[in-house]
Design an enzyme around this catalytic site. Structure first.
Site, PDB file in Angstrom:
ATOM      1  N   ARG A   1      58.174   8.036  55.636  1.00 36.39           N
ATOM      2  CA  ARG A   1      57.262   6.981  56.337  1.00 36.39           C
ATOM      3  C   ARG A   1      57.013   5.974  55.344  1.00 36.39           C
ATOM      4  NH1 ARG A   1      60.358   8.944  58.786  1.00 36.39           N
ATOM      5  NH2 ARG A   1      60.415   9.870  60.670  1.00 36.39           N
TER       6      ARG A   1
ATOM      7  N   SER B   1      53.524   7.041  67.196  1.00 35.85           N
ATOM      8  CA  SER B   1      52.600   8.285  66.410  1.00 35.85           C
ATOM      9  C   SER B   1      51.676   7.449  65.768  1.00 35.85           C
ATOM     10  CB  SER B   1      53.826   8.845  65.590  1.00 35.85           C
ATOM     11  OG  SER B   1      54.905   9.423  66.358  1.00 35.85           O
TER      12      SER B   1
ATOM     13  N   GLU C   1      49.537   6.395  60.224  1.00 34.13           N
ATOM     14  CA  GLU C   1      50.743   5.617  60.069  1.00 34.13           C
ATOM     15  C   GLU C   1      50.736   4.312  60.137  1.00 34.13           C
ATOM     16  OE1 GLU C   1      55.075   6.152  62.087  1.00 34.13           O
ATOM     17  OE2 GLU C   1      54.118   8.229  61.657  1.00 34.13           O
TER      18      GLU C   1
END
Length: 343
Positions: free
Chosen positions: A167, A241, A337
């Protein structure tokens, strides 16, 4: 910047999936690379900060934005060639990610189906280095075109130049801050094989009697699973998320498993172990909880939600509380995130 006519005092809440209240001093929607460069120059000449906004699915506004927001409106999808192994498909940054996945299947070019229903734009996909249900973007990524806003030059970056991590990418670091993704080229396999071993997808396919899945069957299964487990941002503001799944050493994972035999984990190619952040948050007691107008989703602890009228500060305060409790209970640090914008 007459051709772009930036709009002052723009409401940003409806342009993000989290939907927290925030305004931008200015906003514009460039449709070409030249207009993107023109917009950055306009902001630079006035000493204004800039923010590129795609689908708004990975941002938390902690305050108003005092500069120019660029909502990229670059459009276009086309096959630009092929090799013996793959169809080469180029997609503009402003295109919807989910719609693009569906479009590639309609053309007979499978390979992205496990990434269906991920919110946001195509341009944001390599920035975040998306992945889901057993497939990572890097498995289908060939290159991208990016604008260097300092020089106006358009450059092409391959996988190595993008410095993809979990990510993560060059675009999240200082040396990539002046690069704006304009288009992404994918290499979609001619000799397709299903990625159907991820537990949720395997179980979903079995529930409908599919033993030899097609690309469309996997696409449909992913959509059903995501809709069942994740709230629709139109109905309940969220960014998907909120935390990355932490990766720990094999020995640390064994220590945790000795204490928590039902620990959800996945061994990685390098021997380290990825832990399920949602499981950690659930076991820390936060699933379904709320703090003011911010909350943790009842069905998926990894998703923080705007229950209506939440501020960015409330969302971030809830995230901080969760992070502290998980670290205290498991000695594992959760990493956020989505990107925080503002104080």
């Amino acid at each position: 910047m007459a051709s772009l006519a930036p709009t002052p005092n723009a409401d940003l809440a409806p342009l993000t999936t989290l939907g927290v209240a925030a305004r931008a001093a200015w906003i514009t929607a460039p449709e070409t690379p030249a207009e993107v460069f023109e917009a950055f120059k306009w902001a630079c000449d006035r000493g204004l900060p800039t923010l590129v906004l795609g689908g708004g699915s990975n941002l938390v506004f902690a305050s108003d934005f005092p500069g120019l927001v660029l909502r990229l409106a670059l459009r276009g999808r086309e096959k630009i060639g092929e090799t013996t192994e793959a169809h080469r498909v180029r997609v503009a940054a402003g295109e919807s990610w989910h719609e693009t996945v569906g479009w590639t299947l309609e053309q007979g070019w499978p390979g992205l189906e496990n990434l269906a229903l991920i919110p946001g734009s195509v341009g944001a996909a390599p920035v975040q280095n998306i992945g889901a249900y057993g497939l990572e973007l890097t498995e289908r990524f060939e290159s991208l075109d990016a604008l260097n806003v300092r020089t106006g030059e358009i450059v092409t970056l391959d996988q190595a130049a993008c410095r993809f991590g979990y990510r993560d990418s060059i675009f999240k670091h200082a040396d990539g801050a002046g690069l704006i993704v304009l288009a992404v080229t994918f290499a979609l396999p001619k000799h397709w094989a299903p990625h159907a071993s991820y537990r949720d997808i395997e179980e979903e396919l079995a529930s409908v009697g599919v033993s030899e899945p097609t690309p469309h069957a996997i696409f449909d299964a992913v959509v059903r699973v995501r809709r069942r487990k994740l709230p629709d941002p139109v109905e309940l503001g969220n960014v998907g998320s909120f935390f990355k799944n932490p990766v720990v050493s094999a020995s640390d994972a064994e220590t945790l498993r000795a204490r928590f035999p039902d620990l959800v984990s996945y061994t990685q190619a390098d021997g380290r172990v990825k832990l399920a952040a949602g499981w950690l948050i659930d076991r820390a007691g936060w699933k379904g909880s709320r703090l003011g107008n911010a909350g943790v989703h009842e069905r998926q602890a990894l998703v923080l939600i705007n229950r209506g009228g939440a501020t960015g500060a409330e969302i971030l305060a809830l995230a901080a509380r969760i992070r502290a409790d998980v670290e205290a209970k498991f000695n594992v640090r959760l990493e956020q995130e989505p990107v925080t914008v503002g104080a």
